[in-house]
Write an enzyme that holds these catalytic residues in place. Sequence first.
Site, short mmCIF file in Angstrom:
data_model
loop_
_atom_site.label_atom_id
_atom_site.label_comp_id
_atom_site.label_asym_id
_atom_site.label_seq_id
_atom_site.Cartn_x
_atom_site.Cartn_y
_atom_site.Cartn_z
N ILE A 82 0.84 -1.20 0.00
CA ILE A 82 0.00 0.00 0.00
C ILE A 82 0.88 1.25 0.00
CG2 ILE A 82 -1.76 1.30 1.28
CD1 ILE A 82 -2.79 -1.31 0.11
N LYS A 83 0.56 2.15 -0.94
CA LYS A 83 1.33 3.39 -1.03
C LYS A 83 0.49 4.52 -0.43
CE LYS A 83 4.30 5.05 -4.76
NZ LYS A 83 4.31 5.24 -6.22
N VAL A 84 1.10 5.25 0.51
CA VAL A 84 0.40 6.38 1.13
C VAL A 84 1.27 7.63 1.00
CG1 VAL A 84 -0.80 4.89 2.82
CG2 VAL A 84 1.38 5.96 3.46
#
Length: 217
Positions: A82-84
């Site tokens: 997951i990229k935040v």
Amino acid sequence: MKFFVDTADVKEIRELNDLGLLDGVTTNPSLILKSGGNITEVTREICSIVEGPVSAEVVATEYKEMMREAEVLSRIADNICIKVPLTLDGLKACKAITGDGRKVNVTLCFSATQALLAAKAGATFISPFIGRIDDMGVDGMELIGEIKMIYDNYNFDTEILAASIRTVNHVKQAAMIGAHVATVPPATLKALVKHPLTDKGLEAFLSDWAKTGQKIG
Ligand code: G3P
């Protein structure tokens, strides 16, 4: 150094993966737009091609919605990372998602203190954007060195993922400094192999070989 490819172009990913060059993939909303596909379908296909982590980015800016999107993206495949974004809500989401044993790539990093915060939030990867710092007339590679020093000082496990890579020289410099990963556009990844003396030398060997009239095997 691990190589990720920075694209959502499935054809390019397949080709590079077949060469055995890929350790992972990074995507972002702009790359999904460029691919012309649906985020879930494109990401699912990428995850089925590459064994390593495939970064898929949330687009919410508020923690709760980020967590909901992270949940949806995580269900696509086991190798989703997951990229935040590097915001307070993004860091809070990073802490919660990595706490659940999932991988997180904290993106849009432009300073060493931002990288320090990401490591404290348990990020799997921190993505400093080299090319975009260069665009401002500042040496983006200096940031990689600063982050490396800080992470080494405190033995953080967070891996430095050099992003916004535009040139072969960016890859070389990042490797010399000790970035763990470089995420590289397909064309730049293929350009790493190029050297005129290799081409010239091969041409000479093949020409001499032809003159021998021999065949191997
Ligand atoms: O890895 C981040 C990348 O996709 C951004 O690259 O060239 O748009 O700065 P660029």
